[in-house]
Write a protein that holds these residues in place. Structure first.
Motif, mmCIF file in Angstrom:
data_model
loop_
_atom_site.group_PDB
_atom_site.id
_atom_site.type_symbol
_atom_site.label_atom_id
_atom_site.label_comp_id
_atom_site.label_asym_id
_atom_site.label_seq_id
_atom_site.Cartn_x
_atom_site.Cartn_y
_atom_site.Cartn_z
ATOM 1 N N ALA A 119 0.829 -1.209 0.000
ATOM 2 C CA ALA A 119 0.000 0.000 0.000
ATOM 3 C C ALA A 119 0.862 1.258 0.000
ATOM 4 O O ALA A 119 0.563 2.230 -0.714
ATOM 5 N N ALA A 120 1.935 1.240 0.776
ATOM 6 C CA ALA A 120 2.826 2.396 0.817
ATOM 7 C C ALA A 120 3.463 2.639 -0.544
ATOM 8 O O ALA A 120 3.612 3.790 -0.987
ATOM 9 N N ALA A 121 3.841 1.567 -1.237
ATOM 10 C CA ALA A 121 4.453 1.704 -2.559
ATOM 11 C C ALA A 121 3.456 2.227 -3.584
ATOM 12 O O ALA A 121 3.810 3.020 -4.470
ATOM 13 N N VAL A 122 2.205 1.802 -3.478
ATOM 14 C CA VAL A 122 1.167 2.310 -4.382
ATOM 15 C C VAL A 122 0.993 3.815 -4.190
ATOM 16 O O VAL A 122 0.921 4.580 -5.166
ATOM 17 N N HIS A 143 9.694 -0.868 -5.446
ATOM 18 C CA HIS A 143 9.358 -1.018 -4.026
ATOM 19 C C HIS A 143 8.120 -1.906 -3.847
ATOM 20 O O HIS A 143 8.059 -2.715 -2.916
ATOM 21 N N PHE A 144 7.155 -1.762 -4.748
ATOM 22 C CA PHE A 144 5.948 -2.585 -4.688
ATOM 23 C C PHE A 144 6.294 -4.067 -4.820
ATOM 24 O O PHE A 144 5.825 -4.902 -4.042
ATOM 25 N N ALA A 187 -2.203 1.628 -11.955
ATOM 26 C CA ALA A 187 -3.538 1.063 -11.738
ATOM 27 C C ALA A 187 -3.454 -0.437 -11.489
ATOM 28 O O ALA A 187 -4.206 -0.983 -10.665
ATOM 29 N N ARG A 188 -2.532 -1.106 -12.161
ATOM 30 C CA ARG A 188 -2.441 -2.553 -11.989
ATOM 31 C C ARG A 188 -1.894 -2.914 -10.612
ATOM 32 O O ARG A 188 -2.316 -3.916 -10.013
ATOM 33 N N ASN A 189 -0.977 -2.108 -10.106
ATOM 34 C CA ASN A 189 -0.494 -2.330 -8.740
ATOM 35 C C ASN A 189 -1.634 -2.163 -7.739
ATOM 36 O O ASN A 189 -1.780 -2.952 -6.799
ATOM 37 N N ARG A 190 -2.437 -1.116 -7.944
ATOM 38 C CA ARG A 190 -3.555 -0.867 -7.040
ATOM 39 C C ARG A 190 -4.574 -2.014 -7.102
ATOM 40 O O ARG A 190 -5.134 -2.427 -6.072
ATOM 41 N N HIS A 191 -4.815 -2.517 -8.296
ATOM 42 C CA HIS A 191 -5.746 -3.639 -8.468
ATOM 43 C C HIS A 191 -5.224 -4.892 -7.755
ATOM 44 O O HIS A 191 -5.976 -5.579 -7.050
ATOM 45 N N LEU A 192 -3.937 -5.166 -7.932
ATOM 46 C CA LEU A 192 -3.346 -6.329 -7.280
ATOM 47 C C LEU A 192 -3.399 -6.189 -5.764
ATOM 48 O O LEU A 192 -3.699 -7.158 -5.040
ATOM 49 N N LEU A 207 -3.603 -12.519 -11.831
ATOM 50 C CA LEU A 207 -3.364 -11.124 -12.213
ATOM 51 C C LEU A 207 -1.877 -10.837 -12.337
ATOM 52 O O LEU A 207 -1.428 -10.173 -13.281
ATOM 53 N N LEU A 208 -1.098 -11.341 -11.369
ATOM 54 C CA LEU A 208 0.337 -11.091 -11.361
ATOM 55 C C LEU A 208 1.024 -11.736 -12.554
ATOM 56 O O LEU A 208 1.897 -11.130 -13.184
#
Length: 231
Positions: A119-122, A143-144, A187-192, A207-208
């Motif tokens: 979450a911090a990386a997003v 970082h994510f 957006a894909r990081n947030r979705h994951l 997804l990954l």
């Protein structure tokens, strides 16, 4: 016993030097990751050693460590250079990423998962994009994925992937349009992240896998053209 300890006493001097070399390697690794020393840059022993205030032997040991990590390359009679990846290198990096990162998600136990680092990386990436800092977005993306790998709770896996991600950034620094490369993955990081927060491990793995395949395809295409233009 005294005779056995004599060689160890002689090795004491190596401890300080090795520790310093590792710290120098950490500094140079960070600078390479930041693009301060772009791929193809020759690293001057005199200049870097003078700037850091370390001996030639210490610096050479740091170079050796980073060469082992595939960040540097030694060319006979020419010196030490920041490595320029081949297209095959990029493809292999993604092969390793898919094997490791998907396995980490697959191996997660029962939810909830510790996703604070993700979450911090997003949020870091979102803030960087808002400022138009696409290098910062790239850093946040790394970082994510480091936070994702850390979900395995394995120091050894973290260490292996630290080198893989550092090597990956050598490819990022050659790309001339970082926004086009990195923006879709915000957006894909947030979705994951949302999928993992919901405890949907199997969907997160799917997804990954798709995410990494798309990332590999996009980066290889851009990177191959960029390297071809530079030849």
């Amino acid at each position: 016993m005294a005779d056995q300890l004599t060689p160890l006493a002689e090795d004491r001097a190596l401890l300080g030097r090795t520790s310093t070399a590792e710290r120098v390697a950490d500094i140079l690794r960070s600078r390479i990751a930041e693009g301060y020393f772009p791929p193809g840059t020759r690293l001057s022993e005199d200049n870097i050693g003078g700037a850091l205030g370390v001996s030639r032997n210490t610096l050479r040991e740091a170079f050796r460590l980073l060469t082992h990590e595939r960040l540097l390359v030694h060319e006979l009679n020419r010196g030490v250079f920041v490595r320029v990846l081949t297209v095959e290198d990029v493809e292999d990096i993604y092969r390793v990423r898919r094997l490791v990162e998907c396995a980490v998600v697959r191996g997660l136990g029962a939810p909830p998962y510790a996703v604070d680092g993700l979450a911090a990386a997003v949020e870091e990436g979102t803030a960087a994009a808002r400022e138009g800092d696409w290098k910062g977005v790239s850093t946040a993306n790394i970082h994510f994925h480091r936070a994702l790998v850390a979900l395995a709770g394995s120091d050894r896996t973290d260490e292996v992937m630290r080198s893989v991600f550092a090597e990956l950034r050598l490819a990022f620094h050659v790309v001339d349009d970082p926004r086009r490369l990195h923006e879709p993955y915000l957006a894909r990081n947030r979705h994951l992240l949302g999928t993992l927060r919901a405890g949907e491990r199997d969907q997160a793995e799917q997804l990954l896998a798709t995410y990494l395949d798309d990332s590999r395809e996009g980066l290889v295409d851009v990177y191959a053209r960029r390297v071809a233009d530079a030849v």
